[in-house]
Scaffold this active site. Sequence first.
Site, short mmCIF file in Angstrom:
data_model
loop_
_atom_site.label_atom_id
_atom_site.label_comp_id
_atom_site.label_asym_id
_atom_site.label_seq_id
_atom_site.Cartn_x
_atom_site.Cartn_y
_atom_site.Cartn_z
N HIS A 1 23.60 35.90 9.08
CA HIS A 1 22.48 35.37 9.87
C HIS A 1 21.27 36.30 9.89
CE1 HIS A 1 24.80 32.01 11.31
NE2 HIS A 1 25.65 32.75 11.99
N ASP B 1 31.49 30.20 6.09
CA ASP B 1 31.41 30.38 7.54
C ASP B 1 30.90 29.06 8.14
OD1 ASP B 1 31.06 32.86 9.75
OD2 ASP B 1 29.75 31.13 10.11
N HIS C 1 28.91 28.44 10.44
CA HIS C 1 27.49 28.43 10.80
C HIS C 1 26.64 28.54 9.53
CE1 HIS C 1 29.72 30.06 14.34
NE2 HIS C 1 29.01 29.12 14.92
N ASP D 1 35.57 30.66 11.13
CA ASP D 1 35.25 29.90 12.34
C ASP D 1 35.20 28.39 12.08
OD1 ASP D 1 33.04 30.51 10.81
OD2 ASP D 1 31.91 31.47 12.42
ZN LIG Z 1 30.00 31.84 11.94
#
Ligand SMILES: [Zn+2]
Length: 366
Positions: free
Chosen positions: A140, A176, A178, A264
């Site tokens: 991120h 991931d 996200h 996740d």
């Molecule tokens: Zn994540």
Amino acid sequence: MATGWICHERYFWHDTGSGPLGAPAGGYLEPLRHPDHPDTKRRFRNLVEVSGLLDALVPLKPRPATRDELLRVHTEAHVTRMRELSEAGGGDAGDGESPFGPGSYDIAALAAGGVITAVDAVLSGTVSHAYALVRPPGHHAVPDRGIGFCMFGNIAVAAEHARSRGLSRIAVVDWDVHHGNGTQTIFEADPGVLAISLHQDGLFPEASGGVAERGTGPGEGFTVNIPLPAGSGAGAYLEAFDRVVEPAVRAFEPELVFVASGFDASAFDPLARMALNSAAYRALTSRVLSLGAPVIAAHEGGYSPEYVPFCGLAVVETLAGVRTPVTDPFLDALLTIPGQELAPHQREAVARAAAALDLEAVRPRP
Ligand SMILES: [Zn+2]
């Protein structure tokens, strides 16, 4: 097939504090622990050891990324701010949800440097593939700040290192849950990096990772987003690999593939609503290996301390071509929950991502 393993006790000393689910504790919110607490990763490391898998891996000692290496993808102001806050006892990486304690600059530099170490081991021929169990995560982080528990873009820093050693075509497969917004932002105008992200649609960051985000300028077509509906399981992910990930990577012909390896998207994760299990992660890893390039997986998110170890073990076993006696004690139960088979709305979501692909754009120029 020698597979490298990167981990360091320091990674577990990155102190994210006591904010439950990432919100600052205080007022009526009783302190507990931040979701990116060390246990998810430490228990993964421990299972790799007690399973015997560690004995089959080549341990690689991580070294810290230098300031100059961090500056290949981050601004001077961000790198300096992280160091000054770290020396002052801690602070936040940039979004108010990414706290860190004293010394985390050095730990984050060791995380980015751990992925660099994997690159060097692959390029020297010491190992064919590698897993870097690093912390804090990285996908991120954007050039001028940290976001979503990340301080520095670990894979981005390592990709630039690989280019400094002569590589010119690098793919990133980010599973991931996200969106890999940081990697995307860093390389969005760059045709040397094919950045593919599979993620839960609309989860995090806000309004990020739609299929229309395809890269800019000379990098147009080299950013590939596959937003999947909440509830997606192995069927949806394998469809995404069949129709988007594998065609894109094969067309691009990378010399190296990074996997942004978050867990996740597992059915037990408290921060997302997907339905993967360890068998699905094992299958996805096989798919990535089948693409033919060396694979370096760098750990990202994953917030179930009970389940991350079994998903992670499945990935590392597959990279190493070893099957330990460990069986996933949760797998039978997870295979019976709804959402494992591809559903029509998931097929449509993958089709939208496939329609945004431009395979001709990413092929090597003769
Ligand atoms: Zn994540």
